[in-house]
Design a protein around this motif. Structure first.
Motif, PDB file in Angstrom:
ATOM      1  N   ALA A   2     -79.250  23.945  28.133  1.00 27.66           N
ATOM      2  CA  ALA A   2     -78.524  24.686  27.099  1.00 27.66           C
ATOM      3  C   ALA A   2     -78.491  23.958  25.771  1.00 27.66           C
ATOM      4  O   ALA A   2     -77.657  24.273  24.922  1.00 27.66           O
ATOM      5  CB  ALA A   2     -77.093  24.958  27.581  1.00 27.66           C
ATOM      6  N   ASN A  54     -80.171  30.620  26.042  1.00 25.50           N
ATOM      7  CA  ASN A  54     -79.183  29.631  26.464  1.00 25.50           C
ATOM      8  C   ASN A  54     -78.107  30.248  27.357  1.00 25.50           C
ATOM      9  O   ASN A  54     -77.658  29.618  28.322  1.00 25.50           O
ATOM     10  CB  ASN A  54     -78.545  28.970  25.242  1.00 25.50           C
ATOM     11  CG  ASN A  54     -79.434  27.911  24.616  1.00 25.50           C
ATOM     12  OD1 ASN A  54     -79.612  26.835  25.156  1.00 25.50           O
ATOM     13  ND2 ASN A  54     -80.022  28.239  23.476  1.00 25.50           N
ATOM     14  N   SER A  91     -87.583  27.244  25.020  1.00 26.69           N
ATOM     15  CA  SER A  91     -86.826  27.987  24.018  1.00 26.69           C
ATOM     16  C   SER A  91     -87.227  27.551  22.610  1.00 26.69           C
ATOM     17  O   SER A  91     -87.380  28.379  21.711  1.00 26.69           O
ATOM     18  CB  SER A  91     -85.328  27.791  24.234  1.00 26.69           C
ATOM     19  OG  SER A  91     -84.978  26.425  24.085  1.00 26.69           O
TER      20      SER A  91
END
Length: 830
Positions: free
Chosen positions: A472, A781, A805
Motif C-alpha cells: 500500500a 491500494n 502500481s
C-alpha cells in the motif's frame, strides 16, 4: 516598422531534395534549376559527394552561392573582442582555443556533414564537433593561425549563422545537476538489476532446494546491494523526509521514506535471523523507478525553461559603442557582454535596441510592440527612456546605457517565467497531502491487521502487516502527478505555450468565461491598407513618395497597394520632397503637387474636397479606421483607410471555444463601434462585446465575472495587466507588455488566437490524465489493502505487486496526448 520592399511570392513547388529526398520548402525551391535542396547543408554536401573526390576550391564558391540566397554574411569582428574571448573561449597553454557556438539553419545530418568538414578547407581549424540535437558546434583552432571571427564568417557563408551560447553559466549548473542525477540513476539501476538477478536465484532455491550457506550468502548479498541503493541514490528521499519533519510541511518524500525504512527494517531483521522473506529486491526497484520519474520531470522543466530562454535570442549580440561619450567620437563594434551602464551606443534605423537606456542624441520612432503590443511607432526624443527588445524605426540614435543583460525588462521577463515554471503546483501539493493522510490510514490499518491476526501467532500477524505496508505504499500517487504536470508543461512549451504553473491546467479544464482584448489578440496588431477610395491612377505617385520615408503608414501603403513594377515612377519624376511635421509629406511628381497626410490637410482653406469623399472619410472614422488623404494640386482625389486586420484563425477558434462550452466576449479600450464590428465579424454576440473601457473598468468586469465561474482574460498591453491578475487564468499573447506578462499565468509565443484553444484542450487532457492516475493508484491500494488484511497475499507477493502500481500510473502519465494534436484548420480571413 520599416518600409518593406515589394516581393513576389513564387508558386509552391512540390519536389524532393536531390540529396536527401526530404520535401523542399517552397521558399528554397528554384524553378529554373534541375537540382533542388531542402537546406544549404544538403546542397553543399551534394557538391562534395557528387562533384569532388576530396574538397575543391569550387566547393567554396558553391557554398557562397547557397549563402547568397540568404542575407549577406555579417561581420563577426566582435567575437575577437577580449570581453567575448574571456567569457566564451578557453585557451590552453599549447596555444589551442576552444569555444561553443549556437548555429542557425541546421536542418539535417547533411548539415552536420558539412560543418564537420570545416577543418579541411579553413587553415588553422583543428576540429568541429556538431551536436545536431542542441544545434551547437564545438570548435578548436590554433590561436596564432586564425581568428574566431574568420571561423564565424565561414560558417555564415556556408549558410549557418553562428551565435554565442545562451545562458552558458546556467547551462553548466544544469549539466552538473543532470550529471548527479544520472549517476544516482545509474547506481540505482545497477543495484536494482543485480539485486533482482540474485533474488531470482534465491527464490528458485527456496522452491527447488538450496543449502543454508548459499541461502545465507544470497540474503546478505541482496542486503548489501540494497544498502548501497538506499544509502546513496535513495538518500534524496530520506533528506526530503527529514526536511519535511523539520519544517512540518507536507512532502511526498515522507511516506516514501517511511515505506523504504519499514521494508528495509523488516528485510534486515529477517536476514539476520535467517527466517521469512526479504524485501530488498522490490525496494531497489522502487528507488530506481522513483529516480527515473524525477529525472524525466527535471528534463521536462529544463526543456520548458529553454523555450523561455529563447527570448534572449531576439537581442543583437554585437553593439556599436562610441569610443567616448561624444556623438562625433569614433565607433567600435563590441560584444554585448562588454557593454556597461554609462556606455553610449549607436543604434541604426531598423536595428533592435540591445539595452535599457536614455536617448541622448537624435529622435526617432520606436516600435514597442514587444513590450506594449502597440503596432504603431512611438516618437522618442532626446531624454526619453528606451528599452531593450524594441526596434528603432526611422533614424539613427545614440543611447546612454542604464541596464544590461538580465537587469533589462526582457531579462526580467525571462527570469519571472523561469521562476514560476519551477514552482510546485497546488495539484501536486494535493497529492502530497493525500499521500500523508494515506500513510496515516495505512499505519492504523497495519495495527488493526496485527490485532486481528495475533491469535494466529505473532510472526503471521507481522507478516500480514508488513505485506500491507509494502503493497500500500503511496509512491505511485506522489510520482505520477508531478510527472504528468511536467510532461504537459514541456510539451506545451514546445508548442509555444509557456505555462507558469500547473494550476493553470486545472482551471482551463473547466469551461467558463473568456474575455479577449481586441488589439494584438483578435487582430494582427499592425497597420494594413483596408480600403482605397478615389482615383487609383494616383497610386504610383503615392508609392514613389512613401518610399522616401520610413513610417508605419508608409510601410502599410507600400505593402498593400501593390503597384506593379512596370507602373512604378522613376526617381527622376520626384522633386522638392518635403516632410510636413504632424501632417504628412508632399513633393512635385512630374510637375504636379502631391500631398499625402492626415485630415489636417483640410485645415488649409485652399484644399478642395467633394461631398462623396467627405462622406467616405466620415464612414472610415465611424469604423475606427485611420484615414490618409491624397491631395493633387489642392484637390482631395483619394482617401486611404488603414486599420488592424482580424486574425485569420479568430472566427474558427471562437466557434470551437463556444462549442466546448466557453462564453466568449471582448473587452476593448477602442471605440464601441470598432469593437462591435470585430465581434460581429468573428461570431461573438454583441451583448458580450464591451468597448471604450478604461483599465479600471476592465478590472471591474473581470472581477464581477470571476465570482461564480472560471474567468480567462487574454491580453497584451499594460492596460490589461490588472485584469490579467484578477482572472482565474491570465493569458498574455506574443509581443505583450512586461506588466501583462508578470500578471499572466500563461504566455503564448505563437501568433494568433488558436494557441488559446490549444491550451484549453491540452489542459483538459492533462487533468483527465492526472485524475486517471489518482484513481488507478487509490483503487489499486484499496484493493491491495483488502488482500493484505485478509491474509490473501504474503510479503513476497506484496513486494512483487508494489512496483506494478507505480509502473501503471507512469505508463498512463507518459501516454498523455495533451498538446500533441490540438490544432484546427486555418480559415480564410474574414
Amino acid at each position: 516598422m520599416i518600409v518593406q520592399s515589394r516581393t513576389t511570392r513564387s508558386p509552391k513547388i512540390e519536389t524532393e531534395c536531390t540529396h536527401c529526398g526530404q520535401p523542399v520548402p517552397s521558399q528554397l525551391a528554384h524553378e529554373d534549376s534541375e537540382e533542388q535542396f531542402c537546406c544549404h547543408g544538403c546542397e553543399a554536401a551534394f557538391r562534395i559527394l557528387q562533384e569532388f573526390d576530396g574538397l575543391d576550391p569550387e566547393f567554396l564558391e558553391q557554398a557562397r552561392i547557397a549563402a547568397k540566397r540568404q542575407t549577406a554574411a555579417q561581420s563577426y569582428e566582435h567575437l575577437d573582442h577580449p570581453a567575448y574571448m574571456e567569457k566564451y573561449v578557453h585557451e590552453t597553454a599549447s596555444g589551442i582555443s576552444r569555444t561553443k557556438l549556437l548555429l542557425g539553419g541546421v536542418h539535417c545530418a547533411s548539415c552536420l556533414f558539412v560543418i564537420e568538414k570545416l577543418p579541411e578547407f579553413l587553415p588553422g581549424v583543428l576540429t568541429t564537433r556538431m551536436n545536431l540535437t542542441a544545434m551547437t558546434v564545438t570548435v578548436e583552432w590554433i590561436t596564432a593561425s586564425t581568428r574566431l571571427s574568420k571561423i564565424a564568417e565561414t560558417l555564415d557563408r556556408l549558410g549557418y549563422p553562428p551565435f554565442p551560447p545562451l545562458a552558458e553559466e546556467r547551462e553548466k549548473l544544469e549539466q552538473v545537476e543532470s550529471h548527479r542525477q544520472l549517476i544516482r540513476l545509474a547506481i540505482a539501476g545497477a543495484c536494482a538489476g543485480n539485486t533482482m538477478l540474485v533474488a531470482i536465484a534465491l527464490y528458485f532455491g527456496w522452491f527447488t532446494g538450496m543449502s543454508d550457506e548459499f541461502l545465507h550468502l544470497f540474503r546478505w548479498t541482496i542486503a548489501g546491494l540494497a544498502a548501497v541503493s538506499l544509502a546513496w541514490p535513495g538518500s534524496v528521499f530520506f533528506r526530503g523526509a527529514w526536511q519535511a519533519i523539520r519544517t512540518r510541511t507536507s512532502h511526498m518524500d515522507l511516506p516514501v521514506a517511511l515505506g523504504l525504512s519499514a521494508g528495509a527494517g523488516m528485510g534486515l531483521a529477517n536476514t539476520i535471523l535467517q527466517r521469512g522473506e526479504i524485501y530488498f529486491d522490490s525496494l531497489t526497484v522502487l528507488v530506481f523507478l522513483l529516480l527515473v520519474g524525477r529525472h524525466i520531470q527535471y528534463g521536462q522543466q529544463r526543456r520548458a525553461i529553454r523555450q523561455v530562454s529563447l527570448l534572449h535570442a531576439m537581442l543583437p549580440r554585437a553593439v556599436t559603442r562610441l569610443v567616448h561619450p561624444d556623438p562625433d567620437a569614433g565607433l567600435e563594434s563590441v560584444p554585448i557582454e562588454a557593454i556597461r551602464p554609462g556606455d553610449w551606443i549607436h543604434v541604426r534605423a531598423g536595428d533592435v535596441i540591445p539595452v535599457d537606456g536614455k536617448l541622448v542624441c537624435g529622435s526617432t520612432l520606436i516600435d514597442l510592440s514587444i513590450l506594449t503590443g502597440e503596432s504603431c511607432g512611438v516618437e522618442a526624443r532626446q531624454g526619453d527612456r528606451v528599452y531593450s527588445g524594441s526596434t528603432n524605426i526611422s533614424s539613427s540614435i545614440v543611447i546612454e546605457t542604464t541596464l544590461v543583460g538580465t537587469d533589462t525588462r526582457i531579462g526580467k521577463i525571462c527570469e519571472l517565467v523561469e521562476e514560476e515554471i519551477r514552482t510546485r503546483t497546488p495539484i501536486v501539493q494535493l497529492a502530497n497531502r493525500i499521500g500523508n493522510y494515506f500513510v496515516a490510514i495505512v499505519l492504523v490499518l497495519a495495527a488493526i491487521t496485527v490485532a486481528i491476526w495475533m491469535s494466529s501467532g505473532m510472526e503471521i500477524a507481522i507478516n500480514h502487516a508488513m505485506a500491507l505496508l509494502i503493497v500500500a505504499c503511496p509512491c505511485a500517487l506522489g510520482l505520477a502527478t508531478p510527472f504528468s504536470v511536467a510532461f504537459a508543461q514541456g510539451r506545451a512549451a514546445a508548442r509555444g505555450i509557456l505555462v507558469k504553473s500547473g494550476e493553470v491546467f486545472e482551471s482551463l479544464a473547466r469551461p467558463g468565461r473568456i474575455w479577449l482584448d481586441k488589439t494584438g489578440t483578435l487582430t494582427e496588431g499592425r497597420m494594413r491598407l483596408i480600403d482605397f477610395v478615389g482615383d487609383r491612377d494616383v497610386q504610383p505617385a503615392v508609392d514613389l513618395l512613401e518610399r522616401q520615408t520610413v513610417h508605419p503608414i508608409a510601410a502599410a501603403l507600400i505593402a498593400n497597394m501593390k503597384v506593379a513594377e512596370q507602373d512604378r515612377l522613376p526617381q527622376s519624376a520626384l522633386s522638392n520632397f518635403l516632410v510636413i511635421p504632424g501632417i504628412g509629406i508632399q513633393a512635385l511628381v512630374n510637375g504636379q503637387l502631391i500631398q499625402i497626410g492626415s485630415e489636417k490637410l483640410l485645415e488649409d482653406k485652399s484644399t478642395r474636397i467633394t461631398v462623396d469623399l467627405h462622406t467616405v472619410i466620415q464612414d472610415f472614422n465611424h469604423r475606427g479606421l485611420t484615414t490618409v488623404l491624397v491631395v493633387r494640386n489642392g484637390e482631395v482625389i483619394a482617401v486611404a483607410a488603414l486599420g488592424d486586420q482580424i486574425r485569420a484563425d479568430a472566427k474558427a477558434t471562437i466557434a470551437e471555444l463556444t462549442r466546448l462550452g466557453w462564453d466568449v466576449g471582448i473587452l476593448s479600450g477602442d471605440h464601441q463601434d470598432v469593437a462591435s464590428h470585430v465581434g460581429q465579424e468573428i461570431g461573438i454576440e454583441q451583448k458580450n462585446v464591451q468597448g471604450n473601457l478604461t483599465p479600471e473598468e476592465k478590472l471591474e468586469v473581470v472581477q464581477n465575472s470571476a465570482t461564480s465561474q472560471t474567468v480567462v482574460m487574454v491580453g497584451d498591453g499594460v492596460n490589461d495587466s490588472a485584469a490579467l491578475a484578477a482572472a482565474s487564468v491570465g493569458v498574455a499573447v506574443q509581443g505583450g507588455a512586461e506588466a501583462s506578462l508578470k500578471a499572466a499565468n500563461v504566455y503564448l509565443t505563437r501568433d494568433g488566437v488558436q494557441p488559446i484553444l490549444d491550451a484549453i484542450r491540452g489542459s483538459q487532457q492533462t487533468l483527465r490524465t492526472i485524475h486517471t492516475t489518482f484513481a488507478i493508484s487509490l483503487c489499486y491500494n484499496a484493493f491491495a489493502v483488502v488482500l493484505a488484511m485478509s491474509g490473501m497475499i504474503n510479503p513476497i507477493v506484496a513486494a512483487i505487486l508494489m512496483p506494478i502500481s507505480s509502473l501503471s500510473v507512469l505508463a498512463v502519465a507518459a501516454s498523455n496526448t495533451a498538446f500533441r494534436n490540438t490544432s484546427i484548420p486555418p480559415q480564410s480571413k474574414p
